[in-house]
Motif scaffolding. Structure first.
Motif, PDB file in Angstrom:
ATOM      1  N   ASN A   1       5.183  -8.616   3.662  1.00  0.00           N
ATOM      2  CA  ASN A   1       4.076  -9.556   3.555  1.00  0.00           C
ATOM      3  C   ASN A   1       3.551  -9.651   2.125  1.00  0.00           C
ATOM      4  OD1 ASN A   1       3.719 -10.921   5.984  1.00  0.00           O
ATOM      5  ND2 ASN A   1       2.809  -9.123   6.943  1.00  0.00           N
ATOM      6  N   HIS A   2       3.892  -8.674   1.279  1.00  0.00           N
ATOM      7  CA  HIS A   2       3.575  -8.828  -0.145  1.00  0.00           C
ATOM      8  C   HIS A   2       4.331 -10.030  -0.721  1.00  0.00           C
ATOM      9  CE1 HIS A   2       1.149  -5.226  -0.874  1.00  0.00           C
ATOM     10  NE2 HIS A   2       1.970  -4.567  -0.061  1.00  0.00           N
ATOM     11  N   GLY A   3       5.526 -10.281  -0.205  1.00  0.00           N
ATOM     12  CA  GLY A   3       6.328 -11.410  -0.678  1.00  0.00           C
ATOM     13  C   GLY A   3       5.825 -12.759  -0.191  1.00  0.00           C
TER      14      GLY A   3
ATOM     15  N   ALA B   1      -0.607  -9.776   1.348  1.00  0.00           N
ATOM     16  CA  ALA B   1      -0.842  -8.343   1.523  1.00  0.00           C
ATOM     17  C   ALA B   1      -1.332  -7.737   0.208  1.00  0.00           C
ATOM     18  CB  ALA B   1       0.434  -7.629   1.976  1.00  0.00           C
ATOM     19  N   ILE B   2      -2.232  -6.753   0.344  1.00  0.00           N
ATOM     20  CA  ILE B   2      -2.691  -5.992  -0.820  1.00  0.00           C
ATOM     21  C   ILE B   2      -2.501  -4.508  -0.562  1.00  0.00           C
ATOM     22  CG2 ILE B   2      -4.447  -7.657  -1.579  1.00  0.00           C
ATOM     23  CD1 ILE B   2      -6.459  -5.450  -0.209  1.00  0.00           C
ATOM     24  N   ASP B   3      -2.385  -3.737  -1.634  1.00  0.00           N
ATOM     25  CA  ASP B   3      -2.491  -2.287  -1.577  1.00  0.00           C
ATOM     26  C   ASP B   3      -3.760  -1.930  -2.344  1.00  0.00           C
ATOM     27  OD1 ASP B   3      -0.118  -2.151  -0.201  1.00  0.00           O
ATOM     28  OD2 ASP B   3       1.087  -1.692  -1.970  1.00  0.00           O
ATOM     29  N   ALA B   4      -4.704  -1.326  -1.632  1.00  0.00           N
ATOM     30  CA  ALA B   4      -6.006  -1.031  -2.227  1.00  0.00           C
ATOM     31  C   ALA B   4      -6.037   0.377  -2.797  1.00  0.00           C
ATOM     32  CB  ALA B   4      -7.106  -1.195  -1.174  1.00  0.00           C
TER      33      ALA B   4
ATOM     34  N   TYR C   1       0.752  -9.794  -4.484  1.00  0.00           N
ATOM     35  CA  TYR C   1       2.026 -10.512  -4.360  1.00  0.00           C
ATOM     36  C   TYR C   1       3.129  -9.740  -5.070  1.00  0.00           C
ATOM     37  CZ  TYR C   1       5.624 -14.031  -5.190  1.00  0.00           C
ATOM     38  OH  TYR C   1       6.817 -14.710  -5.261  1.00  0.00           O
ATOM     39  N   ARG C   2       4.273  -9.687  -4.413  1.00  0.00           N
ATOM     40  CA  ARG C   2       5.410  -8.947  -4.953  1.00  0.00           C
ATOM     41  C   ARG C   2       6.624  -9.871  -4.971  1.00  0.00           C
ATOM     42  NH1 ARG C   2       5.468  -3.638  -1.495  1.00  0.00           N
ATOM     43  NH2 ARG C   2       3.604  -2.934  -2.587  1.00  0.00           N
ATOM     44  N   THR C   3       7.275  -9.971  -6.092  1.00  0.00           N
ATOM     45  CA  THR C   3       8.482 -10.802  -6.169  1.00  0.00           C
ATOM     46  C   THR C   3       9.625 -10.154  -5.394  1.00  0.00           C
ATOM     47  OG1 THR C   3       9.312  -9.693  -8.132  1.00  0.00           O
ATOM     48  CG2 THR C   3       7.847 -11.586  -8.493  1.00  0.00           C
TER      49      THR C   3
ATOM     50  N   HIS D   1       2.885   5.373   6.959  1.00  0.00           N
ATOM     51  CA  HIS D   1       1.448   5.522   7.188  1.00  0.00           C
ATOM     52  C   HIS D   1       0.782   5.111   5.887  1.00  0.00           C
ATOM     53  CE1 HIS D   1      -2.329   6.939   8.748  1.00  0.00           C
ATOM     54  NE2 HIS D   1      -2.548   7.520   7.592  1.00  0.00           N
ATOM     55  N   GLU D   2       0.201   3.926   5.885  1.00  0.00           N
ATOM     56  CA  GLU D   2      -0.258   3.334   4.635  1.00  0.00           C
ATOM     57  C   GLU D   2      -1.696   2.846   4.765  1.00  0.00           C
ATOM     58  OE1 GLU D   2       2.484   0.408   3.190  1.00  0.00           O
ATOM     59  OE2 GLU D   2       4.228   1.673   3.507  1.00  0.00           O
ATOM     60  N   PRO D   3      -2.672   3.751   4.630  1.00  0.00           N
ATOM     61  CA  PRO D   3      -4.076   3.316   4.736  1.00  0.00           C
ATOM     62  C   PRO D   3      -4.474   2.330   3.638  1.00  0.00           C
ATOM     63  CG  PRO D   3      -3.917   5.633   4.047  1.00  0.00           C
ATOM     64  CD  PRO D   3      -2.539   5.204   4.461  1.00  0.00           C
ATOM     65  N   TRP D   4      -3.656   2.230   2.600  1.00  0.00           N
ATOM     66  CA  TRP D   4      -3.960   1.317   1.491  1.00  0.00           C
ATOM     67  C   TRP D   4      -3.514  -0.115   1.749  1.00  0.00           C
ATOM     68  CZ3 TRP D   4      -0.692   5.583   1.262  1.00  0.00           C
ATOM     69  CH2 TRP D   4       0.682   5.296   1.340  1.00  0.00           C
ATOM     70  N   HIS D   5      -2.653  -0.330   2.760  1.00  0.00           N
ATOM     71  CA  HIS D   5      -2.010  -1.635   2.934  1.00  0.00           C
ATOM     72  C   HIS D   5      -2.797  -2.520   3.903  1.00  0.00           C
ATOM     73  CE1 HIS D   5       1.478  -4.414   3.270  1.00  0.00           C
ATOM     74  NE2 HIS D   5       1.005  -4.564   4.508  1.00  0.00           N
ATOM     75  N   TRP D   6      -3.271  -3.661   3.422  1.00  0.00           N
ATOM     76  CA  TRP D   6      -4.067  -4.589   4.239  1.00  0.00           C
ATOM     77  C   TRP D   6      -3.449  -5.968   4.164  1.00  0.00           C
ATOM     78  CZ3 TRP D   6      -8.597  -2.960   6.867  1.00  0.00           C
ATOM     79  CH2 TRP D   6      -8.868  -1.590   6.698  1.00  0.00           C
TER      80      TRP D   6
HETATM   81 ZN   LIG Z   1       1.489  -2.710   0.867  1.00  0.00          ZN
END
Ligand SMILES: [Zn+2]
Length: 223
Positions: A78-80, A84-87, A54-56, A127-132
């Motif tokens: 979607n972090h807001g 969403a997560i960044d792994a 989660y991101r403010t 290109h964000e393989p970490w973002h789910w």
């Molecule tokens: Zn992300």
């Protein structure tokens, strides 16, 4: 969009394993990533680390300033929405065993690496393989509200907050906005709960999600 990045603490849950319990998500997404992290650790013999969840709104603004096209427009991430997560743990590395394991296993838990995060389109630079991202409609596992919510009384203030969040179309985590039927039914359920003042917040959220998901699946088959 006003609620993106401005969730009250009551609508967020800390993640359920030690390496990530400083991060928060919407409660159903938090429960699901905790299950997925346990499966990851069972397979690889190492814990899953995340760099963000989660991101403010304020954080989204500062990220946009430093990362440009690699960050969403503030108020739209979607972090807001807490889904969403960044792994890290090499899930963020294309072609790694950890990334491939996520590709093979995350979807039934409700998590995907969305199409925009897979391409190399220089127009969006992303290109964000970490973002789910999580969708309750994709999640095949039974969901349950976190324990700390179960005994929470339903005050008018909490209900009003829940109503306003549920009315935000993005709340249900679908690729598109939920249909009018979903929003109407969610509002009806919550308004009847408010007027009757029965049950708990957790039960109200569960009831609403269950009903909304059923209609959502009919409106938006997850193909
Ligand atoms: Zn992300």
């Amino acid at each position: 969009m006003a609620l993106n990045g401005r969730f009250p603490d009551t609508m967020l849950a800390h993640l359920g394993w030690p390496e990530a319990d400083h991060l928060r998500l919407r409660p159903d997404a938090a429960a699901s990533i905790t299950r997925l992290a346990a499966a990851f650790e069972a397979h690889f013999g190492k814990p899953l680390y995340l760099s963000d969840a989660y991101r403010t709104y304020a954080t989204q603004v500062s990220l946009k300033a430093t990362k440009g096209v690699f960050a969403a427009t503030p108020g739209t991430s979607n972090h807001g929405w807490g889904i969403a997560i960044d792994a890290a743990s090499r899930v963020n590395v294309d072609g790694s065993a950890e990334h491939r394991w996520f590709e093979a296993n995350a979807r039934p838990y409700g998590w995907i690496n969305p199409a925009w995060a897979q391409d190399y389109n220089s127009n969006n630079g992303q290109h964000e393989p970490w973002h789910w991202e999580y969708s309750a409609a994709r999640d095949t596992h039974p969901t349950s509200a976190p324990a700390q919510e179960d005994d929470m009384p339903t005050t008018q203030e909490i209900h009003d907050t829940v109503v306003s969040i549920l009315r935000a179309s993005e709340f249900f985590g679908t690729a598109g906005a939920p249909g009018a039927a979903v929003k109407r039914i969610a509002a009806q359920v919550l308004e009847s709960k408010v007027s009757n003042d029965t049950g708990t917040l957790a039960q109200t959220v569960r009831d609403t999600r269950r009903i909304a998901r059923r209609h959502e699946l009919a409106d938006y088959p997850d193909s």
